[in-house]
Scaffold this motif. Structure first.
Motif, PDB file in Angstrom:
ATOM      1  N   GLY A  68       0.865  -1.249  -0.005  1.00  0.00           N
ATOM      2  CA  GLY A  68      -0.219  -0.058   0.117  1.00  0.00           C
ATOM      3  C   GLY A  68       0.921   1.403  -0.005  1.00  0.00           C
ATOM      4  N   PRO A  69       1.735   1.612  -1.032  1.00  0.00           N
ATOM      5  CA  PRO A  69       2.575   2.481  -1.038  1.00  0.00           C
ATOM      6  C   PRO A  69       1.979   3.938  -1.006  1.00  0.00           C
ATOM      7  CG  PRO A  69       2.456   1.511  -3.237  1.00  0.00           C
ATOM      8  CD  PRO A  69       1.529   0.707  -2.298  1.00  0.00           C
ATOM      9  N   PRO A  70       2.509   4.870  -0.756  1.00  0.00           N
ATOM     10  CA  PRO A  70       1.966   6.246  -0.772  1.00  0.00           C
ATOM     11  C   PRO A  70       1.930   7.043  -2.145  1.00  0.00           C
ATOM     12  CG  PRO A  70       4.117   6.558   0.103  1.00  0.00           C
ATOM     13  CD  PRO A  70       3.837   4.947  -0.089  1.00  0.00           C
ATOM     14  N   ASP A  71       1.078   7.594  -2.502  1.00  0.00           N
ATOM     15  CA  ASP A  71       0.991   8.573  -3.669  1.00  0.00           C
ATOM     16  C   ASP A  71       2.493   9.242  -3.537  1.00  0.00           C
ATOM     17  OD1 ASP A  71      -0.659   9.624  -5.932  1.00  0.00           O
ATOM     18  OD2 ASP A  71       0.492  11.250  -5.140  1.00  0.00           O
ATOM     19  N   PRO A  72       3.075   9.174  -4.825  1.00  0.00           N
ATOM     20  CA  PRO A  72       4.640   9.805  -4.996  1.00  0.00           C
ATOM     21  C   PRO A  72       4.470  11.131  -4.434  1.00  0.00           C
ATOM     22  CG  PRO A  72       4.182   8.268  -6.892  1.00  0.00           C
ATOM     23  CD  PRO A  72       3.033   8.270  -6.030  1.00  0.00           C
ATOM     24  N   ALA A  73       3.226  11.834  -4.944  1.00  0.00           N
ATOM     25  CA  ALA A  73       3.105  13.345  -4.629  1.00  0.00           C
ATOM     26  C   ALA A  73       3.292  13.499  -3.207  1.00  0.00           C
ATOM     27  CB  ALA A  73       2.067  13.968  -5.551  1.00  0.00           C
ATOM     28  N   ALA A  74       2.479  12.700  -2.399  1.00  0.00           N
ATOM     29  CA  ALA A  74       2.354  12.815  -1.027  1.00  0.00           C
ATOM     30  C   ALA A  74       3.733  12.664  -0.518  1.00  0.00           C
ATOM     31  CB  ALA A  74       1.450  11.942  -0.381  1.00  0.00           C
ATOM     32  N   PHE A  75       4.513  11.715  -0.779  1.00  0.00           N
ATOM     33  CA  PHE A  75       5.772  11.642  -0.419  1.00  0.00           C
ATOM     34  C   PHE A  75       6.726  12.571  -0.569  1.00  0.00           C
ATOM     35  CE2 PHE A  75       9.841   9.062  -0.263  1.00  0.00           C
ATOM     36  CZ  PHE A  75      10.113   9.199   0.829  1.00  0.00           C
ATOM     37  N   VAL A  76       6.465  13.110  -1.798  1.00  0.00           N
ATOM     38  CA  VAL A  76       7.562  14.463  -2.160  1.00  0.00           C
ATOM     39  C   VAL A  76       7.023  15.292  -1.195  1.00  0.00           C
ATOM     40  CG1 VAL A  76       7.645  16.168  -3.806  1.00  0.00           C
ATOM     41  CG2 VAL A  76       7.846  13.757  -4.678  1.00  0.00           C
ATOM     42  N   ALA A  77       5.841  15.645  -0.818  1.00  0.00           N
ATOM     43  CA  ALA A  77       5.480  16.747   0.011  1.00  0.00           C
ATOM     44  C   ALA A  77       5.864  16.609   1.414  1.00  0.00           C
ATOM     45  CB  ALA A  77       3.826  16.930  -0.060  1.00  0.00           C
ATOM     46  N   LEU A  78       5.821  15.256   1.937  1.00  0.00           N
ATOM     47  CA  LEU A  78       6.440  15.104   3.200  1.00  0.00           C
ATOM     48  C   LEU A  78       8.028  15.314   3.126  1.00  0.00           C
ATOM     49  CD1 LEU A  78       6.572  13.931   6.022  1.00  0.00           C
ATOM     50  CD2 LEU A  78       6.708  11.636   5.005  1.00  0.00           C
TER      51      LEU A  78
END
Length: 245
Positions: A68-78
């Protein structure tokens, strides 16, 4: 169970601990969301001078949660949130760091790794690439070392991580090594820390501004590919993928 332990506070230092040992603190969508929320709270709290990011168990972060990986955009935002937080973020690492976990680590301002720490950029072995984590990692890491470890996926230790600039310091006792670091942060003014962090993160912030959109798209395309499906399936089935010679 929440993947992030409740924050603890000690004389202006707030500690956040990744706390999902069952999946080796993998980057799930929930963990990314909870850590982002906790960092926002630290930014808004005038009693917080700096943040320590650490972990429970023998793994700091195993990378993306393949179930269940995070959305890449959400990880970039983190990662961007860590880089742009107006307060220093210090990583305390006593366990293993893999793939996306190196992005989380390299976004931090200061990092101390112990003798039990190990590191590997394993994406190429899964049919992927260290795409979005390149945003904070490449500006801070020796380029020749990055080329080697991006391509081979080899594991390396804390001493090597410090040599190539991935972490600030390798230490036998991470807590002892952090004492002068945290003392220095407690003695610094909030304005002084904020302005100084803006200076030392300028190159990393430019990396996000210039390349984030392209790397998010590249990451999504790789994850959707047939080779990546084979690589991730082989990993979960504990076998070699079809391309291994």
């Amino acid at each position: 169970m929440t993947p992030l332990a409740g924050p603890t506070h000690d004389r202006g230092i707030t500690t956040l601990a990744l706390d999902s040992p069952a999946n080796r603190n993998a980057l799930s969508a929930r963990l990314v969301d909870e850590l982002s929320t906790a960092l926002d709270a630290c930014a808004a709290d005038d009693t917080v001078r700096a943040v320590v990011l650490t972990h429970t168990g023998n793994t700091f972060c195993a990378g993306a949660d393949l179930t269940g990986p995070p959305d890449p955009a959400a990880f970039v935002a983190l990662m961007r949130r860590i880089v742009t937080l107006p307060k220093p973020v210090v990583a305390r690492v006593t366990g293993h760091v893999r793939a996306g976990g190196l992005g989380l680590l390299s976004a931090c301002d200061i990092s101390v790794a112990g003798p039990g720490a190990s590191f590997a950029l394993t994406e190429s072995r899964l049919g992927l690439a260290p795409a979005v984590i390149s945003l904070p990692l490449l500006p801070r890491t020796d380029p020749r070392a990055a080329a080697r470890y991006y391509l081979t996926g080899e594991r390396f230790d804390a001493t090597e991580a410090a040599r190539i600039g991935l972490v600030t310091l390798a230490a036998e006792d991470t807590d002892k090594a952090l004492v002068p670091v945290l003392d220095g942060l407690r003695r610094a003014s909030p304005q002084g820390l904020r302005a100084s962090k803006e200076l030392v993160t300028a190159t990393v912030r430019r990396s996000f501004d210039q390349h984030a959109e392209d790397l998010i798209a590249r990451s999504a395309a790789l994850f959707a590919s047939a080779e990546a499906r084979e690589g991730m399936t082989a990993f979960l089935e504990r076998r070699d993928p079809a391309w291994v010679l």
